[in-house]
Write a protein that holds these residues in place. Structure first.
Motif, short mmCIF file in Angstrom:
data_model
loop_
_atom_site.label_atom_id
_atom_site.label_comp_id
_atom_site.label_asym_id
_atom_site.label_seq_id
_atom_site.Cartn_x
_atom_site.Cartn_y
_atom_site.Cartn_z
N HIS A 195 0.90 -1.31 -0.04
CA HIS A 195 -0.12 0.12 -0.05
C HIS A 195 0.86 1.43 0.09
CE1 HIS A 195 0.76 -0.67 4.30
NE2 HIS A 195 0.75 0.72 4.46
N GLN A 196 0.50 2.09 -0.56
CA GLN A 196 1.03 3.49 -0.59
C GLN A 196 0.92 4.03 0.57
OE1 GLN A 196 -0.46 6.65 -3.23
NE2 GLN A 196 1.61 6.95 -4.00
N TYR A 197 2.30 4.48 1.30
CA TYR A 197 2.41 4.88 2.61
C TYR A 197 2.84 6.51 2.48
CZ TYR A 197 3.88 5.26 7.46
OH TYR A 197 3.97 5.46 8.70
N VAL A 198 1.49 7.08 2.63
CA VAL A 198 1.39 8.52 2.55
C VAL A 198 2.00 9.41 3.34
CG1 VAL A 198 -0.30 10.47 2.16
CG2 VAL A 198 -0.69 8.21 1.22
N PRO A 199 2.25 9.13 4.64
CA PRO A 199 2.77 10.13 5.52
C PRO A 199 4.41 10.65 5.21
CG PRO A 199 1.56 8.31 6.87
CD PRO A 199 1.68 8.06 5.36
N VAL A 200 5.04 9.80 4.44
CA VAL A 200 6.27 10.23 4.01
C VAL A 200 6.64 10.82 2.66
CG1 VAL A 200 7.43 8.73 5.86
CG2 VAL A 200 7.16 7.87 3.43
N ILE A 201 5.45 10.47 1.96
CA ILE A 201 5.83 11.04 0.59
C ILE A 201 5.74 12.65 0.52
CG2 ILE A 201 4.42 11.15 -1.65
CD1 ILE A 201 3.54 8.56 -1.31
N ASP A 202 6.61 13.19 -0.33
CA ASP A 202 6.85 14.68 -0.34
C ASP A 202 7.59 15.23 0.79
OD1 ASP A 202 5.94 14.67 -3.00
OD2 ASP A 202 3.85 15.09 -2.31
N GLN A 203 8.22 14.28 1.51
CA GLN A 203 9.15 14.69 2.95
C GLN A 203 10.52 14.39 2.54
OE1 GLN A 203 8.04 15.66 5.85
NE2 GLN A 203 5.80 15.80 5.12
N SER A 204 11.55 15.14 3.26
CA SER A 204 12.85 14.96 2.80
C SER A 204 13.20 13.59 3.82
CB SER A 204 13.63 16.24 3.47
OG SER A 204 14.94 15.93 3.81
N THR A 205 14.09 13.17 3.27
CA THR A 205 14.45 11.86 3.82
C THR A 205 15.00 11.85 5.34
OG1 THR A 205 16.74 11.59 2.82
CG2 THR A 205 15.15 10.67 1.69
N GLU A 206 15.45 13.33 5.54
CA GLU A 206 16.21 13.60 6.90
C GLU A 206 15.10 14.66 7.56
OE1 GLU A 206 19.72 15.70 5.64
OE2 GLU A 206 20.21 13.92 4.79
N SER A 207 13.80 14.43 7.30
CA SER A 207 12.85 15.19 8.19
C SER A 207 12.26 14.38 9.27
CB SER A 207 11.61 15.36 7.36
OG SER A 207 10.90 14.32 6.95
N GLU A 208 11.81 15.06 10.37
CA GLU A 208 11.28 14.30 11.40
C GLU A 208 10.39 13.41 11.34
OE1 GLU A 208 12.30 14.76 14.72
OE2 GLU A 208 13.96 15.93 13.96
N ALA A 209 9.43 13.86 10.16
CA ALA A 209 8.27 12.78 9.96
C ALA A 209 8.91 11.37 9.51
CB ALA A 209 7.46 13.32 8.72
N VAL A 210 10.02 11.42 8.65
CA VAL A 210 10.77 10.01 8.32
C VAL A 210 11.53 9.59 9.59
CG1 VAL A 210 12.39 9.19 6.64
CG2 VAL A 210 10.67 10.92 5.97
N LEU A 211 12.17 10.23 10.25
CA LEU A 211 13.28 9.94 11.01
C LEU A 211 12.48 9.23 12.16
CD1 LEU A 211 16.17 12.55 10.96
CD2 LEU A 211 16.12 10.26 10.08
N ASN A 212 11.41 9.67 12.67
CA ASN A 212 10.47 9.15 13.81
C ASN A 212 9.47 8.36 13.38
OD1 ASN A 212 12.32 10.57 15.63
ND2 ASN A 212 11.28 12.46 15.33
N ASP A 213 9.17 7.95 12.20
CA ASP A 213 8.03 7.29 11.96
C ASP A 213 8.09 5.88 12.47
OD1 ASP A 213 5.76 7.28 9.44
OD2 ASP A 213 6.70 5.26 9.64
N LYS A 214 7.04 5.16 12.63
CA LYS A 214 6.86 3.98 13.36
C LYS A 214 7.51 2.75 12.34
CE LYS A 214 2.15 2.98 11.51
NZ LYS A 214 0.73 2.73 11.88
#
Length: 128
Positions: free
Chosen positions: A85-104
């Protein structure tokens, strides 16, 4: 259960395991081809996470030259019924953003990002 019954049971289990492996491989190849076709200008990476006990994960990711995630698909599960499934919370985010680094799913995301970054590095070396 008699000896012959046990052997038949084990053979059925082996055949079912092979069948599910084939189905999972076809699913993976279909998703891979779809991502590559739709993202010809990015860098592709795969991440896997398989704990000794628990649910495994596979992540397919595409990043661009600015380390922005353009496509991310995840699969979690124990059986052939699990789907990407497409994992939307990280799409269009930087690979070093908090959204990616702290994702489950950060372990599998990190590995996929690393593989995509390695692909970008190899591509840039080849074009120089």
């Amino acid at each position: 259960m008699s000896g012959a019954g046990l052997i038949i049971f084990l053979l059925i289990i082996i055949v079912l395991k092979q069948f599910t492996s084939i189905l999972n491989s076809k699913l993976y190849v279909r998703e891979y081809k779809d991502i590559i076709k739709n993202n010809s200008h990015g860098y592709f990476g795969v991440g896997t996470f398989q704990p000794k006990l628990g649910i495994g994960q596979v992540c397919l990711i595409v990043i661009d030259d600015q380390n922005i995630i353009r496509e991310c698909r995840l699969i979690n599960g124990l059986s052939i019924f699990a789907k990407f499934h497409q994992y939307v919370p990280v799409i269009d985010q930087s690979t070093e953003s908090e959204a990616v680094l702290n994702d489950k799913h950060r372990k599998v995301l990190y590995q996929a990002v690393q593989n995509a970054s390695n692909a970008r590095t190899k591509s840039q070396r080849g074009s120089s």
